[in-house]
Design an enzyme around this catalytic site. Structure first.
Site: not given
Length: 208
Positions: A85, A187, A189
């Site tokens: 990011c 992202h 994650e």
């Protein structure tokens, strides 16, 4: 290299998504350290530069903690580096967010505001360049985005793009690679199974 033997060092400069990134990497079987100690960063198999927030504030924090030269020197020495990011944007030469700020200069390009002052939040499919092996299995997969600035003019280092919507507007660069340095605008994650698969492929590819 077995994933369970890999140590990932997350660069601690005050970024807000350290815990979620550490959890995602730990779920892959990596050992994770969150540190700003140059010795710890230098001995890791993989450096991870996370980040949320504004580009100039992040660069100021990196300078204040003496981390800019550490990151640049390690990347240029061949240590794998993954920016997530804002961490991807910091790899650029500069950003126009809140004025002009110099970046790490590891992947040529500039960071500029998205068209029509838009904020890109949500799930969008990746269009991966045919010759990029790290992301090949993620072509067409939807990943989660949350950003208002993006890499522009990365030239040959752009390895994946995405469209903001179904309009005819040009796609934006959402992944860059320059050898051992990789940046992901989305992202992983927060992208569930697709994000975990992509992270595993990137780690496997950078640390064969």
């Amino acid at each position: 290299m077995s994933l369970r033997r890999i140590t990932a060092a997350l660069v601690d400069y005050g970024a807000g998504n350290l815990a979620s990134m550490a959890r995602a990497l730990t779920n892959l079987g990596l050992r994770c350290k969150v540190s700003r100690d140059p010795a710890v960063l230098a001995t890791a198999d993989l450096l991870v530069l996370p980040g949320v927030g504004a580009f100039p504030a992040a660069m100021t924090a990196l300078h204040q903690h003496g981390l800019v030269d550490v990151i640049v020197d390690r990347a240029r020495a061949g240590q794998p580096l993954l920016g997530i990011c804002l961490g991807m944007q910091l790899l650029a030469d500069s950003s126009s967010e809140h004025g002009h700020s110099a970046g790490l200069g590891l992947v040529p390009g500039q960071v500029t505001a998205l068209p029509q002052a838009r904020w890109h939040i949500g799930w969008n499919a990746l269009q991966v360049r045919d010759d990029e092996p790290l992301l090949r299995r993620s072509h067409g997969q939807a990943l989660y985005f949350n950003h208002a600035y993006a890499y522009s003019r990365p030239g040959p280092h752009s390895v994946a793009t995405a469209r903001l919507d179904d309009s005819q507007a040009a796609p934006i660069t959402v992944a860059v690679r320059r050898g051992n340095v990789v940046g992901l605008q989305f992202h992983p994650e927060k992208s569930q199974a697709a994000g975990q698969q992509l992270l595993r492929d990137v780690v496997d590819g950078l640390l064969p």
